[in-house]
Structures are given as C-alpha cells and as structure tokens.
Write an enzyme that holds these catalytic residues in place. Structure first.
Site, PDB file in Angstrom:
ATOM      1  N   ASP A 126      43.622  33.637  20.323  1.00 29.69           N
ATOM      2  CA  ASP A 126      44.295  33.368  21.596  1.00 29.69           C
ATOM      3  C   ASP A 126      43.588  34.162  22.677  1.00 29.69           C
ATOM      4  OD1 ASP A 126      46.239  31.647  20.595  1.00 29.69           O
ATOM      5  OD2 ASP A 126      47.609  33.287  20.108  1.00 29.69           O
ATOM      6  N   ASP A 144      46.579  25.174  22.011  1.00 25.46           N
ATOM      7  CA  ASP A 144      47.986  25.328  22.387  1.00 25.46           C
ATOM      8  C   ASP A 144      48.282  24.563  23.673  1.00 25.46           C
ATOM      9  OD1 ASP A 144      48.230  27.114  20.240  1.00 25.46           O
ATOM     10  OD2 ASP A 144      47.963  28.873  21.518  1.00 25.46           O
TER      11      ASP A 144
END
Length: 165
Positions: A126, A144
């Site tokens: 991330d 995402d």
C-alpha cells in the site's frame, strides 16, 4: 441457457489488464524507490506516497490475527472465488460495454492485482496516503482504488432508471 456473443469482452478484459499492469508497476516502483515506512510528500499535509505492506484485508482487518497463515490463505481463496464470479459475470454480460461491465472489469483487475501480491509475497503493498483536514485515510494502492471505483459504479448503476427493451 444461451449467452450473448461477447464481442466487447476483449475491451473489458483490456481494462482489467490495464488495472493489473498499473497496479504492478506502481507497487514495483514504490518498493524500489521508497524505503519501507518512508514517504514522499506530493501535496503537503494532504497526499503522500508511502511504502507499507498489508497482511490483512481492507483497512488491515485481520492483520494482527493469531493465525496469519490462515488469514492469508482465506483471503487468497475468497479473492480467487470473487474474481471467478466477476469473470463469469463479464462473460455473460460482455457483449456490451455498460456501466456495469466497466465496473466489473475494474473490480476484476483490482482483485487480481492484490491477489497476485498475496500469493507472490504474502502481503499487499500500500502506498497512497491521504489526509483530509484531521482525517487520515488508511493507505491504499491502485488495485484498491479500482475495486472501490468499480463498486461505486455498480452502486450508481443500481440507482439509474432501467430502460425496458
């Protein structure tokens, strides 16, 4: 049951492939250029490129589980099942490009991007960190973003009036 000829399916799968490639390239770049736990400010106090890994699900749910291997396997199995369902829906609906099919293509590309990381590395990279006033959104990635965008498009499509053919 007869399924329509999927004339537009290659274009929809191209969307999924582009999401997957963009996700992989950005994660590779971040891993190579941003030290783990480091950050590069893009818009001061609003947006940073960071470098974190997520062993859990969305918002790091289950990341601190007593059985991390079981969580990883469970997330891989769930994601592969969900991606299969989305792919089958694309096969069924892929004769036309609609808000629904574009949304499904985005979700498929994002799911495959994140499941690739879980299978290959055990966790997901991330790297997008957003602050809005005093609110800090959990770090996320291109996959995402694609999944959330696809889900929002599906929701929007559900609100639109249906044309009767």
């Amino acid at each position: 049951m007869t399924w329509p000829a999927p004339r537009r399916l290659p274009w929809l799968l191209l969307i999924s492939a582009l999401v997957f490639v963009a996700d992989r390239l950005t994660k590779i770049w971040v891993s190579a250029h941003v030290p783990y736990a480091g950050a590069i400010p893009v818009i001061p106090r609003v947006l940073r490129i960071t470098h974190w890994t997520n062993d859990g699900a969305a918002f790091s749910m289950f990341a601190d589980s007593a059985s991390p291997h079981a969580v990883r396997i469970g997330l891989i199995v769930f994601t592969l099942l969900a991606a299969t369902v989305v792919f089958l829906a694309l096969l069924r609906l892929g004769s036309r490009i609609t808000l629904t099919t574009v949304a499904l293509a985005l979700i498929l590309g994002g799911a495959l991007g994140n499941v690739h990381d879980r299978i290959a590395y055990g966790s997901v990279v991330d790297f997008i960190e957003v602050h809005i006033y005093h609110y800090h959104w959990p770090d996320f990635n291109v996959a995402d973003s694609s999944i959330v965008t696809g889900a929002c498009l599906l929701f929007l499509d559900s609100l639109l009036p249906r044309k009767h053919v």
